[in-house]
Design an enzyme around this catalytic site. Structure first.
Site: not given
Ligand SMILES: C[S@@+](CC[C@H](N)C(=O)[O-])C[C@H]1O[C@@H](n2cnc3c(N)ncnc32)[C@H](O)[C@@H]1O
Length: 208
Positions: A39, A64, A91, A117, A121, A153
């Site tokens: 995930d 994460e 990352n 995320d 922008k 979404d």
């Molecule tokens: C909007 S949250 C959604 C979390 C979860 N998947 C859910 O559906 O509830 C997006 C997650 O992706 C992580 N994330 C964003 N860019 C990332 C990256 N390059 N590598 C790992 N995690 C990342 C963010 O820190 C955040 O915890």
């Protein structure tokens, strides 16, 4: 207690351009031979925490970028004695390939990217998670007939992500015929409670 973290972090900042130690699955799972679900963007890890409880015949790996969430999620997994669950600080846009470098072939059966995320922008578009490079890394480690499940979404982000996945010649889009998982993510629950639409796709590795 809920761990407090920044809502977003910039994956392009030098701080997050680090190469993690490659994962050794026999060190993190009690039975490393089980099929693996990865995930990406696991946040607080609650989706995997429940999945690991209801699907003991699978291993679950969350990746994460916000480290405090990873530490807390691993603490909870340990507290619940879940030996089929592990989270890594990584990352994914920068070093997923390195993290998975030592993963045995034919183990990675499912990958999920759920509500990444959107970085709305235009000037922040480079921070979005799904790129051709990330899809290539996923395909490289995924077993043949393995699946990638994506949901969001955000309509424009959904289209943008689906196009990137469709462009990969080793993936085919397959129909979603039934509820794919018995568990919903935190974000999925929040969106559905508001009655907002969710855009979902599944891609399958056809060859390569
Ligand atoms: C909007 S949250 C959604 C979390 C979860 N998947 C859910 O559906 O509830 C997006 C997650 O992706 C992580 N994330 C964003 N860019 C990332 C990256 N390059 N590598 C790992 N995690 C990342 C963010 O820190 C955040 O915890």
């Amino acid at each position: 207690m809920r761990v407090r973290v920044h809502q977003h972090v910039n994956p392009l900042s030098p701080y997050y351009r680090f190469v993690p130690k490659q994962i050794e699955i026999e060190e993190v799972f009690a039975n490393p031979d089980l099929p693996l679900l990865l995930d990406i963007g696991s946040a607080r890890g609650r989706f995997l925490l429940k999945m690991a409880e209801v699907e003991p015949q699978w291993n679950f790996l969350g990746v994460e970028i916000r480290e405090p969430l990873v530490v807390e999620a691993n603490r909870l997994a340990k507290e619940k004695n879940l030996t089929n669950l592990h989270y890594e600080f990584c990352n994914a846009s920068f070093a997923l390939d390195e993290l998975l470098a030592n993963l045995p072939a034919n183990l990675l059966q499912t990958v999920t990217i759920q509500f990444p995320d959107p970085w709305y922008k235009r000037k922040h578009a480079k921070r979005r998670m799904v790129t051709g490079d990330l899809v290539e890394t996923i395909v490289k480690h995924l077993k043949v007939a393995g699946k990638v499940f994506i949901q969001t979404d955000v309509d424009f982000l959904a289209e943008e992500m689906f196009v990137v996945f469709r462009e990969n010649a080793n993936l085919s889009e397959i129909e979603i015929t039934e509820k794919f998982f018995p568990v919903k993510t935190e974000r999925e629950n929040a969106v559905e409670e508001k009655g907002l639409p969710v855009y979902r796709r599944i891609f399958e590795k056809s060859n390569g």
